[in-house]
Design an enzyme around this catalytic site. Structure first.
Site, PDB file in Angstrom:
ATOM      1  N   THR A  70       0.839  -1.192   0.000  1.00 39.83           N
ATOM      2  CA  THR A  70       0.000   0.000   0.000  1.00 39.83           C
ATOM      3  C   THR A  70       0.878   1.247   0.000  1.00 39.83           C
ATOM      4  O   THR A  70       2.060   1.201   0.345  1.00 39.83           O
ATOM      5  CB  THR A  70      -0.912   0.076   1.234  1.00 39.83           C
ATOM      6  OG1 THR A  70      -0.130   0.429   2.381  1.00 39.83           O
ATOM      7  CG2 THR A  70      -1.629  -1.230   1.467  1.00 39.83           C
ATOM      8  N   ASP A  71       0.295   2.379  -0.350  1.00 42.66           N
ATOM      9  CA  ASP A  71       0.924   3.648  -0.048  1.00 42.66           C
ATOM     10  C   ASP A  71       0.724   3.913   1.446  1.00 42.66           C
ATOM     11  O   ASP A  71       0.028   3.176   2.149  1.00 42.66           O
ATOM     12  CB  ASP A  71       0.331   4.759  -0.909  1.00 42.66           C
ATOM     13  CG  ASP A  71       1.318   5.901  -1.139  1.00 42.66           C
ATOM     14  OD1 ASP A  71       2.221   6.088  -0.304  1.00 42.66           O
ATOM     15  OD2 ASP A  71       1.173   6.618  -2.138  1.00 42.66           O
ATOM     16  N   TYR A  72       1.319   4.978   1.920  1.00 44.66           N
ATOM     17  CA  TYR A  72       1.392   5.304   3.349  1.00 44.66           C
ATOM     18  C   TYR A  72      -0.009   5.391   3.978  1.00 44.66           C
ATOM     19  O   TYR A  72      -0.796   6.259   3.635  1.00 44.66           O
ATOM     20  CB  TYR A  72       2.097   6.654   3.487  1.00 44.66           C
ATOM     21  CG  TYR A  72       2.863   6.901   4.747  1.00 44.66           C
ATOM     22  CD1 TYR A  72       4.257   6.886   4.758  1.00 44.66           C
ATOM     23  CD2 TYR A  72       2.216   7.196   5.933  1.00 44.66           C
ATOM     24  CE1 TYR A  72       4.983   7.155   5.911  1.00 44.66           C
ATOM     25  CE2 TYR A  72       2.935   7.468   7.096  1.00 44.66           C
ATOM     26  CZ  TYR A  72       4.314   7.437   7.078  1.00 44.66           C
ATOM     27  OH  TYR A  72       5.019   7.722   8.223  1.00 44.66           O
TER      28      TYR A  72
END
Length: 785
Positions: free
Chosen positions: A309-311
């Site tokens: 995932t992104d942050y």
């Protein structure tokens, strides 16, 4: 080896379902691929699955508890740099429990070794960690921002920048880089346009492939390669209103024809990992979108790597309105996400989700398998400390040849936008008025997303001029203006490493000093633009003109009557109508990296003849955005007639861009012949050759990017007015001519129709060849039934 760019890039997004290997199915029992599957995998540019890896990972998974498998899905932030609003807690305890699969924001061989030793020595199964970082346009040696790299149109140079970044990153404790960003972006307000290759899917695909190959090389087990992470999957660059993290909504045929190709090209190049995007797709947040990650990415494209995932992207699905934390965690896992960056939703909720029947242990095993396979491919099980060699770091990082490469590549990225009366190149003697808030600047030169780069190592333009020009040259300096006088903006920028030094004098005093300096000089070099923090993530701007009082400074300098050379430093296309009308010369340098000052001076003084071409359209005014060359026609296209009201047009400005896609001048001039086609009629299985003669008709040796565009004149769905299908960068001596040949294959003429079939429809096709997307010469051919 020089890469000649022709038209035969595979653009098919691949709707035919591809069989997944054992790792993708999540089974722990050894299986073998059929011969047909092996051929399909090899044809797509990836090696067939390694039986030894399968056996090793199967054995390891059989020993792991459910909790240990879930632990592999957890990516935590540790170290020097935080790129989001959350910092991971209790990291030591979680590593000891086997609750961490990887860390990011930690680098240097000393720091990486300490963490790796802690993981290997204090966990039951001694599974090593992944070490990831935002290595975007160089690691320690910083290259131009990715938008600037793309304007070189030089795939060998772009691949070399990624290769050097991999050499340095792998010597600095890292084995995984969150790059390349391949999002198509057509809205200059969006700050992250700086991080990609611009607006075109064909060029973006070429850049994506070059970056992946540069990072990963031919063998990920080598000590000097790193795993690439393609981002952001998918469509992130189409955020509404150019506002970061905002909603994306588009038709499926636009998605497949215009936005997905660069991702597919990166996957076909063998990218080891993919990152989710923050936006939604068809009403479902990307991070929880099973169609996107399972049906498209894995089943149809055959991707066999890991998805991160992104942050905190899983957590953020709550605000999207699709469920609570436990629910969105299950949604992400079932969608095909393998690793949770920072949010720790998997860590907190997946065990209970298994007990409640919301997810299966097999689904968790599948995700853990992909992460363990990534570690195996990187050789971490064989040597967990291969990226923690202090001696290699000392002999590798910022080697002189790397800095020289940064200088050469930065020169290639620069775009000459205007050059009236051959003001450039400058003479190396005389007096220069060096004016502007960026003239002595170092911090902004390495740009946004410069990660581990040290801005104090960057060469300022003032220093670059002294390095390149004769020792007798005199520089009269005046700051002239701050980058911005907006106190709130300054606070925001400096809170995140902006390092802006604000002159407390009034703008009138600063401009008066600059005018005085200009009057006593032969030529004015005005260095203006944005602070690096005005572009990149969370850096959208509604007004994309020069910030602060910089235009007022230029207006005052113009009145002196001295030749005015504008040097731009910025991370996006800007609206520069006044500057274009009034400056004598304009050089776009982006944020050019560690060697920026030397590279810019090389161009200003003619040590290098600029050859860059824009990869994102520059508007006249912000109200034209989104503005891009490969648009569709309307039923009432505007034909330039002033009083013709009922057409698709603005009342206060023309539809035309200020500078079109592919645009860029040289100190020399090039003449194109009329393109010739090998055939005027072809069958759907035949190719056609396009030849054009290009002559250097000016007084300098130079490089030219010869560009080929195609238009499908009539289709079952409307088609763009033109689409880039090939380009070749050539070098021509003064007076020299070369014949350039492009081959248009049937694949280049196909598109996705509304049934999402990839089809070539018979009919007329126009071919355009020229120096940019606007200034072209035309030919046509017909495809028969």
């Amino acid at each position: 080896m020089k890469r000649i760019i022709r038209t035969a890039l595979v653009m098919s997004i691949g709707l035919a379902s591809t069989q997944c290997n054992t790792a993708q199915q999540g089974s722990t029992a050894p299986q073998t691929e059929t011969a047909e599957q092996t051929q399909t995998t090899a044809a797509m540019g990836r090696s067939t699955a390694d039986p030894r890896m399968r056996q090793f990972v199967d054995s390891l998974l059989s020993q792991m508890t459910l909790e240990e498998k879930i632990g592999q899905l957890n990516l935590v932030s540790v170290g020097f740099d935080v790129t989001g609003p959350v910092v991971s807690e209790n990291v030591d305890e979680n590593i000891r429990k086997g609750n961490v699969g990887g860390v990011f924001n930690t680098y240097t061989p000393v720091a990486a070794r300490k963490l790796q030793e802690f993981a290997v020595n204090n966990t039951r199964l001694k599974i090593p960690l992944l070490f990831g970082y935002d290595v975007i346009h160089g690691h320690r040696t910083i290259f131009p921002i990715p938008l600037g790299l793309s304007t070189s149109w030089d795939m060998d140079a772009i691949e070399r920048s990624a290769r050097i970044a991999a050499e340095e990153a792998s010597a600095d404790g890292l084995n995984w880089v969150f790059s390349p960003m391949v999002d198509i972006a057509r809205d200059a307000r969006w700050g992250r346009i700086a991080e990609g290759a611009g607006e075109d899917p064909y060029l973006g695909s070429q850049v994506a492939r070059a970056m992946v190959e540069g990072y990963q090389g031919n063998d990920l087990t080598q000590y000097n390669t790193v795993m690439a992470c393609v981002k952001h999957f998918a469509l992130y660059g189409a955020a509404e209103a150019g506002r970061d993290y905002n909603t994306v909504d588009m038709s499926m045929n636009r998605m497949f024809n215009e936005y997905l190709p660069p991702y597919k090209a990166a996957i076909d190049a063998g990218a080891g990992s993919v990152m989710t995007s923050f936006n939604e797709i068809n009403g479902v947040p990307a991070t929880g979108n099973r169609w996107l990650f399972t049906e498209l990415l894995r089943d149809q494209w055959g991707f066999d790597g890991m998805v991160v995932t992104d942050y905190t992207a899983i957590n953020e699905m709550i605000a999207h309105g699709v469920g609570d934390e436990a629910h969105v965690g299950a949604l992400a896992l079932k969608a095909g996400v393998d690793m949770d960056m920072v949010g720790e939703v998997f860590l907190k909720h997946l065990k209970q989700a298994v007990a409640e029947g919301k997810v299966t242990e097999e689904e968790i095993t599948t995700a853990a398998r992909r992460i363990l396979e990534a570690k195996y491919k990187l050789g971490l099980f064989e040597d967990p400390y291969k990226y923690a060699d202090e001696q290699r770091a000392k002999t590798t990082i910022m080697k002189p040849e790397y800095r020289q490469a940064a200088r050469e590549i930065a020169r290639k990225s620069m775009v000459l936008l205007k050059n009236e009366k051959q003001v450039l190149p400058l003479k190396k003697t005389g007096t220069i008025a060096l004016v502007g808030p960026l003239a002595k600047n170092q911090r902004d030169l390495i740009g946004n997303w410069s990660g581990a780069g040290d801005w104090k190592q960057a060469v300022s333009l003032e220093q670059g001029i002294r390095n390149v020009a004769d020792s007798s040259i005199k520089i009269n300096y005046a700051k002239g203006a701050n980058i911005t006088d907006d106190e709130q903006m300054i606070q925001r920028l400096n809170a995140h490493g902006g390092e802006l030094q604000i002159d407390k004098r009034s703008s009138e005093q600063m401009i008066a000093e600059a005018v005085k300096v200009a009057k006593s000089s032969d030529v004015i070099v005005a260095v203006v633009g944005e602070a690096q923090g005005m572009t990149g993530e969370a850096a959208s701007r509604a007004d994309i003109t020069l910030p602060g009082k910089q235009r007022e400074l230029l207006m005052a300098l113009k009145k002196t009557g001295k030749p005015l050379v504008v040097v731009l430093m910025n991370g996006r296309p800007l609206a520069l109508a006044w500057e274009d009308e009034n400056a004598d010369a304009i050089l776009e340098t982006w944020f050019a990296g560690t060697e920026a000052g030397n590279a810019i001076a090389d161009v200003l003084f003619g040590e290098y003849n600029p050859s860059g071409k824009l990869t994102a359209t520059f508007p006249q005014v912000v109200g034209q955005i989104p503005l891009y060359y490969n648009h569709k026609n309307t039923g009432r296209p505007y034909n330039g007639q002033l009083l013709d009201k009922y057409k698709s047009r603005y009342m206060d400005v023309t539809n035309d861009p200020l500078y079109p896609f592919g645009y860029g001048l040289s100190y020399t001039t090039f003449n194109y012949s009329q393109p010739k086609l090998s055939k005027s009629t072809i069958s759907p299985s035949e190719s056609v050759e396009v030849t054009v003669n290009v002559q250097n008709t000016g007084n300098f040796d130079g490089e030219e990017v010869v560009q080929l565009y195609v238009q499908d004149v009539v289709g079952t769905i409307t088609r763009p007015v033109k689409e880039l299908k090939g380009f070749e960068k050539i070098s021509l001596k003064k007076g020299e001519s070369k014949t350039v040949t492009f081959t248009i294959e049937p694949e280049d003429l196909k598109f996705y129709n509304n049934d999402l079939d990839f089809v070539l429809e018979p009919g007329e096709f126009k071919v355009y060849v020229g120096t940019n997307s606007r200034d072209v010469k035309e030919a046509s051919f017909t495809v028969t039934e």
